[in-house]
Design a protein around this motif. Structure first.
Motif, short mmCIF file in Angstrom:
data_model
loop_
_atom_site.label_atom_id
_atom_site.label_comp_id
_atom_site.label_asym_id
_atom_site.label_seq_id
_atom_site.Cartn_x
_atom_site.Cartn_y
_atom_site.Cartn_z
N HIS A 193 -0.56 2.15 59.26
CA HIS A 193 -1.31 2.89 58.25
C HIS A 193 -2.19 1.93 57.45
N GLY A 195 -4.33 0.79 53.79
CA GLY A 195 -4.04 0.80 52.37
C GLY A 195 -2.72 0.15 52.00
N TRP A 284 3.95 16.66 55.24
CA TRP A 284 2.76 15.84 54.96
C TRP A 284 1.72 16.09 56.05
N SER A 286 -1.39 14.77 57.19
CA SER A 286 -2.16 13.55 56.99
C SER A 286 -3.65 13.76 57.19
N GLN A 289 -4.45 15.24 53.47
CA GLN A 289 -3.90 14.66 52.26
C GLN A 289 -3.48 13.22 52.51
N SER A 290 -3.85 12.32 51.60
CA SER A 290 -3.39 10.94 51.71
C SER A 290 -1.92 10.87 51.34
N THR A 292 -0.60 8.87 49.24
CA THR A 292 -0.51 8.72 47.78
C THR A 292 -0.50 10.09 47.11
N HIS A 294 0.34 12.85 48.51
CA HIS A 294 1.58 13.51 48.92
C HIS A 294 2.74 13.10 48.00
#
Length: 376
Positions: A193, A195, A284, A286, A289-290, A292, A294
């Motif tokens: 992932h 970030g 989630w 993905s 929605q990121s 974070t 979530h």
């Protein structure tokens, strides 16, 4: 056409739980029963394979429904309930959320102030370092669960470290890993992932033996397969956890399990995870929605409630193929968690058209068919 004026979905497995065509018609519109002698939509579908396929595209198939969030039913719809809802929003966002942020911050301070010195100063004593790091990762995951007011009930014996075993679980969100990790320091195989999540993967989580891959890189599959075989042979390695669906599913269904975890020649230990959506939907998505956002969604809810079952270990039966073995384990997990099995490869999620584009086409087609019928 039935007397209720609604189209019935096919009884085949692939048409499981398809919604009605009227879901895509303008609000307040229904398909009326055609008088005797007039051409109905059913007549059109019977005589035209093309229209039959188009009608099949109008309704969501069981694949699409595997990756849809189900918004909660609104309950703040009258003058009596609305003030209670407003009070709940104030409590969740102005009291619970700041308190949870504080809990998570304290957790990170304790974790980093312990993990960094241990990681740097105990390199000469690898066994002790790994043991302490394992305990610290479990502790940090417990802080994460506390930041959602997680109510998790574990059923069955706690996993132990032993060679030639692998744990497999259904997959709803990345928090699946956190919930399982707070009890046992698993080494998980997971998609890389970007970030801050990627930073944690490449630093902290590598200390417990986690294995990362990129599903877009074909060469990663061979490398990961070798790492998996090497990992399960080590008696001192952390238990290996795999989510064989390969993607997050909405906790109503299970998609096909990848066979990689089932051809390692070792015992497979199923783990079933079921979330209670009474306070929040833990799925989630993905693509929308990121992670974070979530986490923020979870931290501003009342609580995350779920059950985890550690099920009886399974071994490959004589004459059974890895694919058949995977389906048998999937059936065990689905039955325990009350999930529906669908015959789809979860990786198709990444190659399908945009949901908004598909729904727009479906809406246009449904309106066109209705218009033609009304002209008759």
């Amino acid at each position: 056409m039935s007397s209720t004026g609604k189209l019935k979905s096919s009884s085949s497995e692939l048409d499981l739980d398809r919604p009605n065509i009227e879901d895509y018609l303008p609000s307040g519109t229904t398909i009326q029963q055609e008088p005797h002698g007039k051409l109905s939509l059913r007549d059109l579908l019977d005589i035209s394979p093309t229209l039959s396929e188009a009608a099949g595209a109008i309704v969501d198939d069981s694949f699409t429904r595997c990756f849809k969030s189900n918004p909660p039913e609104p309950w703040n719809w009258n003058v009596y309930l609305f003030p209670l809802w407003c009070f709940g929003v104030v409590v969740r966002y102005l009291i619970l959320f700041p308190a949870r942020v504080l809990v998570l911050t304290i957790g990170w301070i304790i974790f980093l102030s312990s993990f960094i010195p241990v990681h740097l100063l105990l390199k000469a004593n690898d066994k002790l370092r790994r043991k302490i790091e394992r305990c610290l990762v479990e502790m940090m995951c417990s802080f994460f669960v506390a930041s959602w007011t997680g109510v998790v009930r574990y059923h069955g014996p706690r996993p132990s470290r032993r060679p030639k075993q692998v744990f497999v679980a259904n997959h709803t969100s990345m928090i699946d890993f956190i919930i399982l990790e707070q009890m046992t320091a698993f080494a998980v195989i997971m998609q890389k992932h970007p970030g801050w999540v990627g930073l944690l993967q490449s630093t902290i989580l590598e200390s417990v033996g986690c294995i990362w891959f990129n599903r877009t890189e074909a060469k990663d599959r061979e490398i990961v397969a070798k790492k998996l075989r090497d990992h399960v042979q080590g008696a001192d390695n952390n238990p290996l956890l795999i989510f064989p669906e390969g993607t997050c599913v909405n906790n109503h269904y299970t998609v096909m399990f990848k066979k990689g975890a089932f051809e390692l020649g070792c015992t497979v230990c199923p783990v079933a995870i079921k979330y209670n959506k009474i306070f929040v939907d833990a799925f989630w998505n993905s693509r929308k929605q990121s992670f974070t956002m979530h986490l923020l969604q979870l931290m501003t809810s009342w609580a995350v409630v779920c059950d985890v079952w550690y099920l009886e270990p399974q071994s490959l039966k004589p004459g059974e193929t890895p694919i058949e073995f995977a389906e048998r384990v999937r059936d065990i997990i689905s039955h325990r968690a009350g999930l529906k099995m669908v015959p789809w490869d979860g990786y198709l999620k990444y190659s399908r058209p945009s949901p908004k584009h598909r729904e727009r086409k479906q809406q246009n087609f449904a309106e066109s068919v209705l218009r033609r019928l009304e002209e008759k």
